[in-house]
Design an enzyme around this catalytic site. Structure first.
Site, short mmCIF file in Angstrom:
data_model
loop_
_atom_site.label_atom_id
_atom_site.label_comp_id
_atom_site.label_asym_id
_atom_site.label_seq_id
_atom_site.Cartn_x
_atom_site.Cartn_y
_atom_site.Cartn_z
N LYS A 148 74.39 -53.74 -44.21
CA LYS A 148 74.55 -53.76 -42.74
C LYS A 148 75.51 -52.60 -42.39
CE LYS A 148 73.78 -55.74 -38.78
NZ LYS A 148 72.49 -55.65 -38.11
N ASP A 163 73.73 -64.09 -50.64
CA ASP A 163 73.73 -65.55 -50.57
C ASP A 163 72.57 -66.01 -49.66
OD1 ASP A 163 74.78 -68.09 -51.06
OD2 ASP A 163 75.97 -68.05 -49.23
N ASP A 218 69.22 -57.25 -41.46
CA ASP A 218 68.45 -58.08 -40.53
C ASP A 218 66.98 -57.68 -40.58
OD1 ASP A 218 69.61 -55.75 -39.53
OD2 ASP A 218 69.43 -56.37 -37.45
N TYR A 228 83.11 -62.97 -48.69
CA TYR A 228 82.93 -64.16 -49.50
C TYR A 228 84.09 -64.36 -50.48
CZ TYR A 228 79.30 -67.48 -51.01
OH TYR A 228 78.55 -68.59 -51.23
#
Ligand code: NAD
Length: 407
Positions: free
Chosen positions: A209, A299, A275, A139
């Site tokens: 992740k 986000d 996830d 980001y």
């Protein structure tokens, strides 16, 4: 300057689109809450500063130096949404402000107010506070278009350091960089743990992740656990410690250690792959409390969770550097240009961001009164159009007046 013993100056950016109307209806509610609890002994001097379209029209600059100087001086600001100018090379004003003041923690509380329509069956089970890292990650905006000299140089670099270009279409591949540092991870996780301890929350979940991005997201996880187990050793028990005990002494011993930690009131530090977190936070949201995560995950997570409790019209946020004390409070939604100037916008996100500002000042009684007045109003079925689901809706002004009345 007002004549209060404890008067704080707070720069205000009224913003673009629906910004001015939601701010103008928020300000009297905040002032009434302060007056209710502290009479004349505390107060806020609102220092109006220009930014966004209004600033451009008045000064030719989207983010004038005077606005930056006011925030620099007072270390605080509250802002309504700003429209990001569309065009090559013009960076989001929100991102610019976060970068300029190194506001590394984006803090978003997410809980449900009875009466607010929700797409899930049990929104009352959602009560989380998201700590999103605000300055690093993919980001950060370090990226190059596929046909630039920088992208060509990246290909040479990757070839030299990885042995081959292991992606399918090197000729048209663009590149982005995902910076994640030890200090950046530690200060974010530390802020989440401090918050959880201060507010007597049950757990902090590190969402990552790291199974795929081992040296960035995986490192975030490891640095987070290491910080918890060293700096906060007396106050926390981590899943990683549980795993180590289970491996060395068996599951029974690990269960005993976990039970002892819970009886001692220790904060549990755990982790979840991102996830899986999305699924679990829908199915079992009550198992999450404070959540600490990197920028992009944060986000997505913030908006997904906001949707469970009624959407962006009611989702507040703060961008904070807990080390320097700089803090910027903001409604997290955009300028909603299609309903601007029509008395249709929901001021709740702005109002709840104002309550976070009051909390930040240590004026928690006033903050809680604001939330309670909003809670009562919504519980009585009084809502703006975005939450009305076809039923009668109040305008922005009438909704704010109803909150003020209950206050
Ligand atoms: P948006 O949040 O403005 O609107 C998305 C949808 O939500 C629209 O249907 C809008 O009407 C509705 N909505 C948003 N806030 C509402 C409120 N308080 N009450 C009732 N309905 C509300 O997002 P967008 O349309 O993608 O962006 C519009 C502009 O806002 C763009 O210029 C964008 O750059 C800017 N933006 C600013 C911020 C910020 O300042 N923090 C955040 C997001 C977008």
């Amino acid at each position: 300057m007002k004549n209060q013993t404890n008067c704080v100056t707070v720069p205000v950016i009224r913003g673009d689109g629906i910004g001015p109307e939601i701010w103008d209806d928020t300000q009297p509610v905040l002032e009434a809450a302060i007056a209710k609890h502290y009479g004349d002994t505390r107060g806020i001097d609102w220092l109006f500063c220009l930014a966004g379209q209004a600033a451009f029209e008045a000064t030719g600059d989207y983010l004038p130096a005077a606005t930056m100087a006011a925030i620099e001086t007072h270390k605080l600001a509250i802002k309504a949404p700003l429209s990001t100018p569309v065009g090559e090379g013009i960076r989001s004003l929100n991102v610019t402000l976060r970068k300029a003041f190194d506001l590394y923690a984006c803090v978003r509380p997410v809980s449900w107010f009875p009466g607010v329509p929700s797409p899930v069956c049990h929104p009352e089970r959602v009560d989380m506070v998201i700590f999103r890292e605000n300055t690093e990650d993919i980001y950060a905006g370090i990226e190059w278009a596929y046909d630039t000299p920088a992208a060509a140089a990246m290909k040479v670099f990757i070839q030299e350091h990885c042995g081959s270009l292991s992606f399918p279409f090197p000729e048209t591949t663009a590149f982005g960089v995902k910076p994640v540092s030890k200090q950046g991870s530690e200060r974010l996780v530390g802020a989440a743990i401090d918050y959880a301890l201060k507010h007597k929350r049950v757990s902090v979940t590190l969402v990552h992740k790291g199974n795929i991005m081992k040296y960035t997201e995986g490192a975030f996880l490891n640095w987070g656990y290491a910080l918890a187990e060293t700096k906060y050793a007396d106050h926390v028990f981590t899943w990683r410690q549980y795993g180590a005990i289970a491996k060395a002494e068996g599951k029974l011993a690990a269960d005993e250690a976990m039970k002892a930690a819970q009886i001692a009131g220790k904060l549990i530090i755990k982790d979840q792959i991102c996830d899986a977190f999305f699924q679990e936070s829908l199915i079992r949201p009550e198992t999450f409390d404070v959540v600490a995560t990197l920028n992009l995950n944060g986000d997505y997570i913030s908006d997904a969770l906001a949707a469970q409790v009624g959407g962006i019209g009611i989702s507040p946020g703060a961008n904070i550097n807990y080390q320097t004390g700089y803090a910027l409070f903001e409604a997290t939604h955009g300028t909603a240009p299609l309903i601007a100037g029509q008395n249709k916008a929901n001021p709740s996100a702005m109002l709840l961001s104002g309550a976070m500002l009051l909390d930040h000042l240590g004026w928690s009684e006033a903050a809680e009164s604001v939330r309670q007045a909003l809670r009562l109003t919504l519980f009585e079925g009084l809502v703006t159009g975005d939450l009305a689901e076809g039923k009668a809706a109040l305008g922005t002004k009438e909704f704010a007046a109803a909150i003020l009345h209950r206050l």
